[in-house]
Design a protein around this motif. Sequence first.
Motif, PDB file in Angstrom:
ATOM      1  N   UNK A 128       0.887  -1.171   0.000  1.00 21.50           N
ATOM      2  CA  UNK A 128       0.000   0.000   0.000  1.00 21.50           C
ATOM      3  C   UNK A 128       0.919   1.212   0.000  1.00 21.50           C
ATOM      4  N   UNK A 139      -0.502   8.448   2.319  1.00 22.30           N
ATOM      5  CA  UNK A 139      -0.466   6.989   2.280  1.00 22.30           C
ATOM      6  C   UNK A 139      -1.848   6.489   1.858  1.00 22.30           C
ATOM      7  N   UNK A 192     -10.371  -2.324   8.508  1.00 25.27           N
ATOM      8  CA  UNK A 192      -9.727  -1.147   9.113  1.00 25.27           C
ATOM      9  C   UNK A 192      -8.557  -1.592   9.993  1.00 25.27           C
ATOM     10  N   UNK A 196      -4.634  -0.668   9.120  1.00 27.02           N
ATOM     11  CA  UNK A 196      -3.807   0.043  10.100  1.00 27.02           C
ATOM     12  C   UNK A 196      -2.666  -0.866  10.576  1.00 27.02           C
ATOM     13  N   UNK A 198      -1.301  -3.140   8.820  1.00 24.04           N
ATOM     14  CA  UNK A 198      -0.358  -3.137   7.695  1.00 24.04           C
ATOM     15  C   UNK A 198       0.532  -1.899   7.764  1.00 24.04           C
ATOM     16  N   UNK A 199      -0.101  -0.772   8.062  1.00 23.27           N
ATOM     17  CA  UNK A 199       0.653   0.481   8.182  1.00 23.27           C
ATOM     18  C   UNK A 199       1.671   0.427   9.301  1.00 23.27           C
ATOM     19  N   UNK A 200       1.336  -0.326  10.356  1.00 23.59           N
ATOM     20  CA  UNK A 200       2.261  -0.430  11.487  1.00 23.59           C
ATOM     21  C   UNK A 200       3.323  -1.506  11.259  1.00 23.59           C
ATOM     22  N   UNK A 201       3.262  -2.132  10.071  1.00 19.11           N
ATOM     23  CA  UNK A 201       4.311  -3.092   9.730  1.00 19.11           C
ATOM     24  C   UNK A 201       3.945  -4.540   9.983  1.00 19.11           C
TER      25      UNK A 201
END
Lengths: 325, 149
Positions: A128, A139, A192, A196, A198-201
Amino acid sequence: MSRDGEVEEGGIKPLPPEIRSDMARGRRLAWWTIGLMTTVIVVMGFAAGSSQAMRTAWIEDLLSLIPAIVFLVAAHFEPKAPTRLFPFGYHRANSLSFLIAAVALGAVGASLLIESVMTLIKQEHATVGPMTLFGHDIWAGWMMVAALVYSIVPPVILGRLKLPVATRLQDKVLHTDAMMQKADWMTGLAGIAGVIGLGLGFWWADAAAAAIISLSILNDGIKALRSATAELVDGAPRALDKDAEAEDAASLRHELEARYPGAEVRLRETGRFIHAEVAGAERPDRVVDLKALWPGPPERAWRLAQLSFVARDERGPGAPGDFGS
Amino acid sequence: MRRALALAAAAALSAAGCDSIPKDPDGTLDRVRAERVFRVGVIAPHAGAHAAASRAFLARVSAAAAAQPRIETGAAEPLLKRLEEGELDLVIGAMHEKSPWATMVSLLPPLAEETTPHGKIRLLPIARNGENDWITLLHGQAKVAGVPE
């Protein structure tokens, strides 16, 4: 085949007046569902980008329209009067729609489970990246979260509005539709959490959240499928939310067994209506007040649509070719 | 209740992590910054305008990440396989948009393109899937250094 011993009380009637306003409300809710969920599908389609998880959520949103559509189709046919080719009327249109809706709900749960388990097994890392919005790079995950937040609002509201109507109408299609909306908002929340995560790794967050949610959806789908199948093979009337005999049907069975001791009482469900059969009892007066027989709340007495008295089959119930003698 | 809790958790999570999102699952950008090196595979042949565009792009990435590129040249398949397995951080090469690799790796904005009788050939930076922070950095630099949209 002889029906000498049979008296039918009640007969096939179009929609009872008591439920007409709720049916109209149910139809309105179904149209709102189609309209609002179409906007969700468009928004999710734009936000999905190349994300496979979002694409799966999008296909599930498409599938989620099915219960509302088949409810409207059944509601269109159900009030029609019997014809020569359909002498029992169209009450069973609701049963057929229930099966289709149940299959759709089960398919959403199954596809979500398969997709998420495969992602975990293959250890697929979703990309993403950034996107440009009004000249600024952000992002793309935030756009996905915004789309997912929007995607959970209509199902939460519509699902809540449908449940009491489904209960009053004893409509399993509308109830399954409400379960589908529950599946929608749960999938949205999982999405959701996943984006999120995914965004945090945490690459596995999306798939893990979806896998957990999919079990609940699959469970609802399987319950509905068992109930829908039972209805189509003349099983005893089932409760709205589980594959067990409906409470009002059980009360009716006890009532009829008490009134006709020694007789065999069989109940089945055609759509929202109960058809009762009493085998081996003395034929009563030709006119039986079905509403007076109904042991449950009077506002739901319309549920009992037909009472038949038939000769007992001496070979016992369930014998092949049991058509009376 | 469960819904409210989940929403609150999601909101708290997003508020807390806003600045540092997205992160790399395998920590590529953190490692590049710590080691001051990023590993680049350049797909051969690589000369002329393509080489110039790649050099300009690598210079920008180098400045943005405060790290130096360690470049090796090779054939497409082995380099992309090593990228997928995390042995390289970046591959640069000409690739068709509909290449079967397109879902296995992340294709970033083109650095150069030329029209040939067989269609457009694009010189692309290619990153490992899922390393979203690193991809965001590469994406930004490719947009500035590459072909105007």
